[in-house]
Design an enzyme around this catalytic site. Structure first.
Site, short mmCIF file in Angstrom:
data_model
loop_
_atom_site.label_atom_id
_atom_site.label_comp_id
_atom_site.label_asym_id
_atom_site.label_seq_id
_atom_site.Cartn_x
_atom_site.Cartn_y
_atom_site.Cartn_z
N LYS A 28 8.73 63.18 46.00
CA LYS A 28 9.04 62.29 44.88
C LYS A 28 9.02 60.81 45.29
O LYS A 28 8.73 59.94 44.48
CB LYS A 28 10.42 62.62 44.28
CG LYS A 28 10.63 64.06 43.85
CD LYS A 28 9.95 64.37 42.55
CE LYS A 28 10.35 65.73 41.97
NZ LYS A 28 9.98 66.90 42.78
C1 LIG Z 1 9.43 68.07 42.55
C2 LIG Z 1 9.07 68.96 43.68
C3 LIG Z 1 8.06 69.94 43.56
C4 LIG Z 1 7.32 70.19 42.27
O1 LIG Z 1 6.45 69.15 41.92
P1 LIG Z 1 5.88 69.02 40.43
O2 LIG Z 1 5.18 67.71 40.38
O3 LIG Z 1 7.10 69.05 39.53
O4 LIG Z 1 4.97 70.17 40.19
C5 LIG Z 1 7.74 70.69 44.67
N1 LIG Z 1 8.41 70.54 45.83
C6 LIG Z 1 9.40 69.63 45.98
C7 LIG Z 1 10.11 69.54 47.27
C8 LIG Z 1 9.77 68.80 44.92
O5 LIG Z 1 10.76 67.90 45.06
#
Ligand SMILES: *Cc1c(COP(=O)(O)O)cnc(C)c1O
Length: 465
Positions: free
Chosen positions: A112
């Site tokens: 993120k």
């Molecule tokens: C948010 C997240 C995901 C999923 O990503 P999306 O963009 O929502 O598909 C996968 N792994 C981690 C560690 C995340 O924080």
């Protein structure tokens, strides 16, 4: 560059307005009016660029006239300056033809940060130009909240209020939020579940007078700028493996479909991407769709990969809009009936287009644990539960002659219990978080009612004015 809504009934907006608005007024998601693309020689010229400069090049057509290229480059440089690896998004080989790209070298140890660190810079820049201030309100079950807080901390023109379900996040995740003590950061521990937190945020945004008074804004994964900021690392990987002359495939542990949508967008822009592989946990709505055109909501079940515990992948609507040939009316109709019935009726032709490009693999907790252990035994690589699911999907769909790059979305130290259970190893937190467990925490416990949360938001904004 203008942006249009997938439901066709909201005004077209510029990049900066889309950044501040998030969800379109008609309930749809914003997409560029036309897809920018790069020529063979433009891709070639990007090879070997430092990551921040590559990111600025890729973002330039999306930003359009709103931010000058020089300013954009300097915002990208600031966004990635705090990452703890010189390559920002390093690539590692784990098996024959199977590679991992680590997206967790930012301040909160999850992917993120890749988008959120840049969003913090973009918000600050756009708000300074408009001499304005916004209050970012969001609900989190873990990763999104800490990434938003890190991106906004100490910024004059932003207040950030994050709701988390009290005693229902992991201790690392909670402390990453509650130990940030800058006055523009407010953590609310809600006496309820994550769903309660999300409903409370929705009710705040639905209260128009309150929303206007507090200048509410959102940074959840439907914000277009987040998707745009995730495209560059796919380009970085592909160029490393010989694009534009050589094809690559990607495997992505998927929840809200934001990360993998960025890979799809890179392909749309002319990057030679052969195959996109979705990894899911037991919440396997996407795998069921890709394998059998069965997009049916079920209740969310907890898993070892909590950031992928979802019932509905909100960014899927963007792909649906494209699969329908950008027919906004059809898209709105299908989405409305999906909300009402819990089942999405995707026309066969659209499904076949998706099926030809995407594959899905779902792993339950036992299979995830076995993948973490097997991978570590064979290659010495420690993957967190989310990343392990992506790697398993990459192995399943790897083809000879096409490098398969699996996205590692979280640092294993974020999920120590799962790592100990699978391998007996407790991964250490990186140096900048080594004292996380002894830092002072600050948060307010608030009952799960809209009035209590509104009072807390108002108090936070006033104390920060
Ligand atoms: C948010 C997240 C995901 C999923 O990503 P999306 O963009 O929502 O598909 C996968 N792994 C981690 C560690 C995340 O924080």
């Amino acid at each position: 560059m203008r942006y249009i809504s997938t439901r066709g009934k909201a005004p077209a907006l510029s990049f900066s307005d889309v950044l501040l608005t998030g969800l379109a007024e008609d309930g749809g998601l914003y997409l560029p009016e036309t897809w920018p693309s790069f020529s063979l020689s433009e891709w070639q010229a990007m090879r070997g660029l430092p990551y921040p400069e590559l990111a600025a090049r890729i973002m330039t057509p999306f930003v359009g006239e709103d931010i000058t290229p020089d300013t954009l480059r300097s915002l990208c440089e600031k966004a990635y300056a705090g990452f703890d690896h010189p390559a920002i998004v390093p690539l590692t080989q784990v098996e024959d033809g199977l590679f991992v790209q680590e997206l967790f070298h930012g301040p909160t140890l999850a992917f993120k940060d890749m988008a959120m660190q840049l969003l913090g810079q973009l918000f600050e820049h756009v708000l300074a130009e408009r001499n304005s201030h916004v209050t970012i309100v969001g609900a989190t079950s873990g990763d999104t909240g800490s990434a938003a807080i890190e991106a906004c901390r100490g910024r004059d023109r932003l207040s950030v209020v994050i709701l988390h379900p009290k005693d229902r996040t992991s201790e690392v995740q909670r402390r990453q939020m509650t130990t940030v003590l800058e006055p523009n950061v407010t953590n609310l521990a809600i006496e309820g579940t994550f769903d309660d937190c999300q409903d409370l945020v929705k009710s705040l945004f639905a209260d128009m007078p309150f929303r206007k008074e507090m200048h509410l804004s959102a940074v959840n994964s439907i914000n277009w700028a987040r998707i745009a900021a995730q495209i560059p690392y796919y380009v970085y990987a592909a160029l490393n493996f010989g694009a534009p002359e050589q094809e690559v495939s990607f495997a992505v542990p998927t929840g809200n479909f934001g990360n993998i949508l960025a890979a799809w967008a890179a392909r749309k822009m002319g990057l030679p991407v052969r195959h996109l592989c979705v990894g899911s946990n037991r919440n396997d709505i996407l795998t069921r769709f890709l394998n059998a055109n069965d997009m049916t909501m079920k209740s969310v079940m907890p898993s070892l990969s909590p950031s992928m515990d979802i019932q509905v992948s909100s960014n899927f609507e963007r792909l649906l809009f494209e699969l329908l040939g950008r027919d906004a009316e059809a898209c709105a109709r299908i989405m409305t009936s999906f909300r009402a019935t819990g089942h999405m009726d995707v026309p066969a032709e659209a499904w076949e287009t998706a099926h030809a490009l995407f594959s899905g693999l779902a792993l339950d907790d036992a299979a995830t644990e076995a993948e973490i252990k097997g991978l570590h035994d064979r290659s010495g690589y420690l993957a967190d539960p989310h990343s392990a699911i992506g790697i398993a999907a990459g192995r399943r769909f790897r083809e000879s002659g096409v490098p398969m790059v699996a996205m590692a979305t979280a640092h294993p130290a974020k999920f120590p219990d799962a790592m100990v259970a699978a391998t007996g190893i407790r991964p250490a937190l990186p140096a900048h978080l080594a004292d996380l467990y002894s830092r002072e925490e600050r948060y307010r416990t608030v009952p799960a009612t809209a009035d209590a949360v509104k009072d807390a938001v108002r108090a936070a904004v006033l104390s920060n004015a």
